[in-house]
Design a protein around this motif. Structure first.
Motif, PDB file in Angstrom:
ATOM      1  N   ALA A   1       0.814  -1.221   0.000  1.00 30.83           N
ATOM      2  CA  ALA A   1       0.000   0.000   0.000  1.00 30.83           C
ATOM      3  C   ALA A   1       0.843   1.265   0.000  1.00 30.83           C
ATOM      4  N   PHE A   2       2.163   1.145   0.006  1.00 27.51           N
ATOM      5  CA  PHE A   2       3.023   2.322   0.026  1.00 27.51           C
ATOM      6  C   PHE A   2       2.909   3.079  -1.300  1.00 27.51           C
ATOM      7  N   PRO A   3       3.065   4.387  -1.275  1.00 26.17           N
ATOM      8  CA  PRO A   3       2.901   5.170  -2.507  1.00 26.17           C
ATOM      9  C   PRO A   3       4.008   4.985  -3.529  1.00 26.17           C
TER      10      PRO A   3
ATOM     11  N   ALA B   1       5.760  -0.422  12.297  1.00 32.24           N
ATOM     12  CA  ALA B   1       6.495   0.806  11.995  1.00 32.24           C
ATOM     13  C   ALA B   1       5.559   1.899  11.491  1.00 32.24           C
ATOM     14  N   VAL B   2       4.628   1.534  10.616  1.00 34.10           N
ATOM     15  CA  VAL B   2       3.660   2.509  10.104  1.00 34.10           C
ATOM     16  C   VAL B   2       2.808   3.061  11.243  1.00 34.10           C
TER      17      VAL B   2
ATOM     18  N   LEU C   1      10.382   5.758   5.169  1.00 34.67           N
ATOM     19  CA  LEU C   1      10.325   4.330   5.464  1.00 34.67           C
ATOM     20  C   LEU C   1      10.491   3.562   4.165  1.00 34.67           C
ATOM     21  N   ILE C   2      11.523   2.737   4.094  1.00 35.95           N
ATOM     22  CA  ILE C   2      11.833   1.952   2.891  1.00 35.95           C
ATOM     23  C   ILE C   2      11.768   0.474   3.243  1.00 35.95           C
TER      24      ILE C   2
ATOM     25  N   MET D   1       7.603   4.955   1.745  1.00 39.58           N
ATOM     26  CA  MET D   1       6.518   5.808   2.226  1.00 39.58           C
ATOM     27  C   MET D   1       7.113   7.012   2.916  1.00 39.58           C
ATOM     28  N   GLY D   2       6.499   8.156   2.682  1.00 37.60           N
ATOM     29  CA  GLY D   2       6.953   9.409   3.255  1.00 37.60           C
ATOM     30  C   GLY D   2       6.346  10.552   2.477  1.00 37.60           C
TER      31      GLY D   2
END
Length: 506
Positions: free
Chosen positions: A68-70, A367-368, A385-386, A449-450
Motif C-alpha cells: 500500500a506504500f505510494p 512501523a507505520v 520508510l523503505i 513511504m513518506g
C-alpha cells in the motif's frame, strides 16, 4: 595496474575517513527533510515470496502492508564478484548492463499480476547464475560503493586500509542522529554488520561483534547470536560477560531466558532505557543463532504462531527500537532485517518462508503505526520508510493452475534440492516449485513511504543506469537516503550508459 586501480578505489570511496561513532560536532549542510529513516530488509526476499505471503494472509496478490506504500520500484543487486565473472570491474567505467541486463518478466508469470513491475537479469549463455550476498548488498546501501561478495563496508580487493564510511556513521557525525540495528539473525551477521562495522570477511563474527558493541556502540542493538545458545559462534563469551556485567557502559541489557516472554522483557528494557537515558541491547536467538521462525497454520485462518515466547517477534523488536531512538529529536537511522526469509528460501521451505514473511509484514505494520502515532513529532513529513530486499534467494515459482487460497499451504514431502546434493522439501501437489537453493542475480522490489518531497530522492535514479526500465541500483539507495537527510554525497562510481533513441514496447 590492479594496485593502481585499488588505490583509486580507495580514494574515490573513502574521501572522508571512517567516522568515529563517538559524539562529535555536527556539520550543518542543510536542514534534513527526513529526520527519521527506517530501512527494512527482507533478506533473500523475491517478488514471488511477496505474492505467496499475500495470498496466504489476504487471499490477494497485493495485500501486504508495504504493497500500500505510494512508491514502488525495482532494485538491481549485483556486486563486484558478480560483475567480474563477465568483465573486469572499473568503478570509473561501469557498464551496468554487465551487472544486470534487465528484462521485464512476461505477463503470464505469477509475479506480473501484482502492481509492482517485475524484472529479471539475463544470464549470459553458458554462464552459471551467481548472485550477490547480504554483505556486499548491505555495503552498497550503507556506503554507495560496490564491493566483493563477503565484504562488510570494505573496498573490493581487500586492501589493508579499505574501511568505508557508512550512512550510519555519516548521519551520526554530521547530524547527530541516533543509530539502531535490529535483526532476527545474529546481530553480527552481514546485513546489520555492514551498517556499523568494517571487515574483509563477514565470517569474522567475533571481531565484528566487538566493533559493534565496543567501538560503534549504536543506540539500539537487537538480534540473535546469543553465545550461550549456539556455542559462541557469533559473539565471544568474553564480550557477553562484559555486556551482562555492565562493564561496556551505558547499555540496558536484556537477553533470552528460559520460560520468559521476550516481547514483554524487551518492552520493559526499552522503557527503562528511555527513562535512564541509556542505550538498548537485546540478545536472543536459538541454536543456529537466529530467532526460531513463526509457524503458519494450514486451516484457512491464516493464523501464525510464535515458535517460542523466548524470542521476540520482529514487530516487538522494531517497536522497542523506535521507542528508544525516538527520544532523539535530532533524528535517527534504523536498519531492520527479517533474516529467516533467506534461510527458508535456501532450504526451499515454503512453510518456513510464509512464517518469516508474516513476521516481516507485522513489523512493517508496527512501523507505520508508530509513525502515525500523534504527539511525538515523528510524522510522514519528516520520516522516510523503505522496504526492500538485499538479493533473490531460491527461485521459487507459483503454479497458478493450482492456486493456494487464504490460510492454505502446499503439502510438503522429503525430496532432493535442485542441486541434487542435499535434501529439501518436495511439493507433490505441484502448487509451488523451486529452481535453486542459492542466490540469484535478479532485481528485487522496493517500496517507500513518506512525504512526496522525499520520494523524489528515489525517483531521480530510475533508469539512470538501466535505460528503458524503472530500475535503480542498490548503491543509489545510499544516495537517496543521504539526499533525503539533507547531506547529499557525490557518487564515487561512474556508469557508462548507452541510451537507445527509443525504448522498445515493454
Amino acid at each position: 595496474m590492479k594496485s593502481r586501480l585499488r588505490s583509486l578505489l580507495f580514494i574515490l570511496c573513502a574521501l572522508v575517513p571512517v567516522a568515529s561513532f563517538s559524539p562529535a560536532g555536527h556539520a550543518k549542510e542543510s536542514t534534513p527533510a527526513a529526520k527519521y529513516i527506517i530501512l527494512i530488509a527482507g533478506d533473500g526476499m523475491q517478488p514471488e515470496n511477496e505474492i505467496a505471503a499475500s495470498r496466504y494472509l489476504t487471499g490477494t496478490d497485493d495485500g501486504l502492508a508495504f504493497h500500500a506504500f505510494p512508491y514502488r520500484g525495482v532494485v538491481a543487486t549485483w556486486d563486484v564478484s558478480t560483475y567480474s565473472r563477465q568483465a573486469p570491474y572499473n568503478p570509473l567505467a561501469i557498464n551496468p548492463k554487465t551487472g544486470c541486463d534487465a528484462v521485464r518478466t512476461g505477463k503470464t508469470a505469477a509475479a506480473s499480476r501484482s502492481n509492482t513491475p517485475r524484472y529479471a537479469c539475463r544470464t549470459p549463455e553458458g554462464a552459471k547464475p551467481h548472485g550477490a550476498d547480504s554483505a556486499s548488498t548491505a555495503t552498497a546501501w550503507a556506503t554507495g560503493c560496490k564491493t566483493d561478495t563477503g565484504n562488510i563496508a570494505w573496498l573490493p580487493g581487500d586492501p589493508e586500509r579499505g574501511a568505508l564510511e557508512t550512512i550510519a556513521e555519516l548521519l551520526r557525525e554530521k547530524l547527530g542522529y541516533s543509530v539502531g540495528i535490529v535483526t532476527t539473525a545474529p546481530f553480527s551477521d552481514a546485513t546489520t554488520a555492514a551498517m556499523v562495522s568494517h571487515n574483509k570477511s563477514r565470517r569474522s563474527y567475533h571481531a565484528i561483534a566487538d566493533e559493534i558493541i565496543r567501538a560503534a556502540r549504536p543506540e539500539v542493538v537487537i538480534g540473535g547470536g546469543h553465545p550461550a545458545r549456539n556455542g559462541a559462534k557469533h559473539m565471544s563469551m568474553a564480550l557477553y560477560d562484559e555486556v551482562k556485567n555492565g562493564t561496556t557502559g551505558d547499555y540496558v541489557f536484556v537477553e533470552r531466558k528460559d520460560g520468559v516472554d521476550a516481547a514483554r522483557s524487551l518492552k520493559e528494557a526499552a522503557v527503562l532505557a528511555v527513562v535512564q537515558n541509556k542505550k538498548l541491547f537485546g540478545l536472543f536467538g536459538g541454536p543456529e543463532g537466529y530467532f526460531e521462525p513463526p509457524q503458519p497454520s494450514d486451516n484457512g485462518t491464516a493464523a501464525v504462531a510464535r515458535a517460542t515466547v523466548e524470542n521476540p517477534l520482529l514487530k516487538d523488536a522494531i517497536l522497542a527500537a523506535l521507542e528508544v531512538l525516538g527520544k532523539n529529536r535530532k533524528g535517527f537511522f534504523l536498519l531492520v532485517e527479517q533474516g529467516d526469509i533467506d534461510w527458508a528460501n535456501h532450504a526451499n521451505d515454503y512453510r518456513w518462508m510464509i512464517g518469516a514473511m508474516w513476521d516481516l509484514d507485522e513489523a512493517v505494520r508496527a512501523a507505520v503505526d508508530f509513525v502515525n502515532r500523534p504527539g511525538d513529532g515523528i510524522t510522514w513529513e519528516n520520516t522516510l520508510l523503505i522496504v526492500t530486499s538485499d538479493h533473490v534467494t531460491g527461485t521459487m515459482r507459483l503454479n497458478d493452475g493450482k492456486r493456494l487460497g487464504k490460510g492454505r499451504l502446499p503439502g510438503q514431502s522429503p525430496g532432493l534440492c535442485p542441486d541434487k546434493l542435499s535434501w529439501c522439501p518436495g511439493y507433490p501437489g505441484g502448487e509451488v516449485s523451486y529452481g535453486s537453493t542459492g542466490h540469484i542475480n535478479d532485481p528485487v522490489s522496493l517500496y517507500a513511504m513518506g512525504d512526496g518531497s522525499l520520494m523524489k530522492h528515489l525517483r531521480q535514479f530510475e533508469g539512470s543506469w538501466y535505460p528503458c526500465t524503472p530500475l535503480i541500483d542498490n548503491t543509489q539507495l545510499f544516495h537517496a537516503m543521504t539526499g533525503a537527510a539533507g547531506i547529499p554525497r557525490p557518487s564515487p562510481l561512474k556508469a557508462i550508459v548507452t541510451r537507445p533513441a527509443a525504448c522498445p514496447d515493454r
